[in-house]
Scaffold this motif. Structure first.
Motif, PDB file in Angstrom:
ATOM      1  N   CYS A 124       0.867  -1.411  -0.062  1.00 10.94           N
ATOM      2  CA  CYS A 124      -0.090   0.158   0.054  1.00 10.94           C
ATOM      3  C   CYS A 124       0.917   1.098   0.122  1.00 10.94           C
ATOM      4  CB  CYS A 124      -0.987  -0.055   1.317  1.00 10.94           C
ATOM      5  SG  CYS A 124      -1.926  -1.252   1.540  1.00 10.94           S
ATOM      6  N   ARG A 166      -4.493  10.431  -2.851  1.00  6.91           N
ATOM      7  CA  ARG A 166      -4.204   9.576  -3.892  1.00  6.91           C
ATOM      8  C   ARG A 166      -3.908   8.068  -3.295  1.00  6.91           C
ATOM      9  NH1 ARG A 166       0.149   9.111  -9.048  1.00  6.91           N
ATOM     10  NH2 ARG A 166      -0.774   7.277 -10.045  1.00  6.91           N
ATOM     11  N   TRP A 167      -4.177   7.024  -3.587  1.00  4.71           N
ATOM     12  CA  TRP A 167      -3.881   5.643  -3.305  1.00  4.71           C
ATOM     13  C   TRP A 167      -3.456   4.611  -4.114  1.00  4.71           C
ATOM     14  CZ3 TRP A 167      -8.676   7.851  -3.232  1.00  4.71           C
ATOM     15  CH2 TRP A 167      -9.542   7.047  -3.795  1.00  4.71           C
ATOM     16  N   GLN A 168      -2.903   3.699  -3.728  1.00  3.22           N
ATOM     17  CA  GLN A 168      -2.258   2.594  -4.600  1.00  3.22           C
ATOM     18  C   GLN A 168      -2.089   1.436  -3.594  1.00  3.22           C
ATOM     19  OE1 GLN A 168       1.465   3.931  -5.707  1.00  3.22           O
ATOM     20  NE2 GLN A 168       0.599   4.748  -7.871  1.00  3.22           N
ATOM     21  N   SER A 212     -12.294   6.019  -8.542  1.00  2.78           N
ATOM     22  CA  SER A 212     -11.596   4.884  -7.994  1.00  2.78           C
ATOM     23  C   SER A 212     -11.694   3.670  -9.243  1.00  2.78           C
ATOM     24  CB  SER A 212     -11.869   4.429  -6.617  1.00  2.78           C
ATOM     25  OG  SER A 212     -13.537   3.980  -6.839  1.00  2.78           O
ATOM     26  N   GLU A 224      -5.743  -1.564  -6.540  1.00  5.72           N
ATOM     27  CA  GLU A 224      -7.035  -0.407  -6.139  1.00  5.72           C
ATOM     28  C   GLU A 224      -6.237   0.838  -6.343  1.00  5.72           C
ATOM     29  OE1 GLU A 224      -9.630  -1.161  -2.767  1.00  5.72           O
ATOM     30  OE2 GLU A 224      -8.648  -3.038  -2.579  1.00  5.72           O
ATOM     31  N   PHE A 265      -0.151   5.663   0.350  1.00  9.60           N
ATOM     32  CA  PHE A 265      -0.954   6.789   0.142  1.00  9.60           C
ATOM     33  C   PHE A 265      -0.536   8.291   0.078  1.00  9.60           C
ATOM     34  CE2 PHE A 265      -2.884   3.105   2.390  1.00  9.60           C
ATOM     35  CZ  PHE A 265      -4.287   3.068   1.899  1.00  9.60           C
ATOM     36  N   LYS A 290     -14.735  11.006  -5.452  1.00 10.92           N
ATOM     37  CA  LYS A 290     -13.702  10.513  -5.935  1.00 10.92           C
ATOM     38  C   LYS A 290     -13.705   9.518  -7.178  1.00 10.92           C
ATOM     39  CE  LYS A 290     -14.740   6.166  -3.305  1.00 10.92           C
ATOM     40  NZ  LYS A 290     -14.384   5.294  -2.161  1.00 10.92           N
ATOM     41  N   TYR A 316      -9.327   7.183   0.617  1.00 15.91           N
ATOM     42  CA  TYR A 316      -9.930   5.888  -0.044  1.00 15.91           C
ATOM     43  C   TYR A 316     -11.292   5.641   0.406  1.00 15.91           C
ATOM     44  CZ  TYR A 316     -10.041   0.703  -0.489  1.00 15.91           C
ATOM     45  OH  TYR A 316     -10.432  -0.457  -0.829  1.00 15.91           O
ATOM     46  N   ASP A 317     -11.767   6.178   1.511  1.00 11.61           N
ATOM     47  CA  ASP A 317     -12.887   5.966   1.960  1.00 11.61           C
ATOM     48  C   ASP A 317     -13.905   6.909   1.649  1.00 11.61           C
ATOM     49  OD1 ASP A 317     -12.518   3.525   3.387  1.00 11.61           O
ATOM     50  OD2 ASP A 317     -11.219   4.755   4.743  1.00 11.61           O
TER      51      ASP A 317
END
Length: 359
Positions: free
Chosen positions: A197, A226-228, A261, A241, A199, A259, A252-253
């Motif tokens: 992960c 941003r997230w991976q 996604s 994701e 973030f 967002k 993410y939430d």
């Protein structure tokens, strides 16, 4: 080479479902494809279901994939020997075929928009063992993708996808940005998955995600979080994701209207020890009905992955040229290292009973 020998020596698990092809690839003619070192031919039987056979005519060894389908059976393009869907000859001009040797038939199924094949022990080929794909089972997600043939060890692609630090450099004009380098990386086991992960908060979206924000009706120049989240599962699948949310709304939430996604879909099917079939795509949960956006994302993603292709193929050439050179393992490599450990464990588990029986 028999299946027992391959199970001992091959660098991939055999008792698993691999993506073999997409349905359109067998819509009009047989498809020949080498998977896990084994030459296979795919076509549709009379009932419309996919069939996978050894790509070897028992008469003179010609590739059956050079033939054609007639009434759901495969006709060899050399001398007209017809093979049934179970791998036994059913007819041949001027010949009795009852005593002809059978060829191998592989377990195969069609699900989630792909044709899957099981190259190992057919007794173990349970459809329930197919990895669940939540995005493929829901009308709230759209998918678009493609296929590349890449001349490198499939595990190099796993390494690539489980460490997205390379995006800053390989994909500088699309999804890369310096904040990827600066964000800490965590790696853990989640059941049988390896999860890595990263973030990033309060950053500007790179070009690809600016396009996605625009397609979802969100401001493309706003600061985002941003997230991976990279998830490896056996035998060689990586689901990532990814997404951006307007900053300050939970990352993410964040709620769906704040967002964009997606899940970057990576099915990596070994061909030989230095080549693989790479089925790539993106499943998204925004603007699902916008087919034009699906095409735009597919085109952009295709360009991104073509950049990986050149890097990986050149990497493979270097590794072949210098087989004794030791490579470094850094903290950013943890996801790939753990994924390779899972692969090695699966291979060893398959080889164990066979080795004991041989001994």
């Amino acid at each position: 080479m028999g299946p027992e020998t391959m199970a001992k020596a091959a660098p991939w698990p055999l008792d698993a479902w691999y993506v073999a092809c997409t349905p359109d690839e067998i819509a009009s003619k047989p498809l020949g494809r080498r998977i896990c070192g084994q030459a296979m031919v795919f076509h549709r039987g009379k009932d419309g279901r996919p069939v996978a056979l050894e790509d070897f005519c028992p008469h003179r060894g010609a590739p059956l994939s050079l033939g054609f389908v007639r009434d759901g059976e495969l006709v060899c393009g050399y001398h007209g020997l017809t093979m049934g869907c179970e791998g036994r000859a059913t007819s041949m001009p001027g010949q009795r075929v009852a005593a002809f040797p059978a060829i191998r038939a592989f377990p195969v199924l069609e699900r989630h928009g792909f044709v899957w094949v099981w190259p190992g022990d057919p007794v173990q080929a349970d459809p329930a063992k197919l990895h669940p794909l939540f995005w493929a089972e829901s009308p709230d997600w759209a998918y678009g993708g493609g296929l590349y043939h890449i001349a490198c060890d499939y595990r190099l692609m796993v390494d690539n996808l489980m460490d997205l630090t390379h995006e800053t450099y390989v994909h500088a004009t699309s999804i890369g940005q310096k904040e990827i380098d600066e964000a800490p990386v965590t790696t853990r086991l989640d059941g049988e998955e390896v999860v890595t992960c990263r973030f990033m908060e309060g950053i500007h979206a790179p070009p690809f995600w600016r396009m996605a924000l625009r397609g979802a009706g969100l401001p493309e120049d706003a600061l985002v979080d941003r997230w991976q989240i990279c998830r490896f599962s056996l035998p060689s699948h990586v689901m990532i994701e990814v997404g951006v949310a307007l900053a300050g709304h939970g990352g993410y939430d964040a709620p769906a209207d704040k967002k964009v996604s997606s899940v970057v879909v990576d099915f990596i099917t070994p061909e030989t020890e230095t080549s693989h079939w790479y089925f790539w795509g993106m499943a998204r949960s925004f603007a699902v009905q916008d087919t034009g956006l699906t095409d735009t994302i597919r085109e952009g993603q295709g360009r991104i992955f073509s950049e990986d292709l050149e890097m990986l193929e050149r990497q493979q050439k270097n590794l072949l040229a210098y087989p004794d050179r030791k490579l470094l393992k850094l903290n950013i490599d943890a996801g790939g290292v753990r994924s390779r450990m899972a692969i090695d464990k699966a291979i060893a588990a398959e080889a164990g009973p066979l080795a004991a029986a041989a001994g």
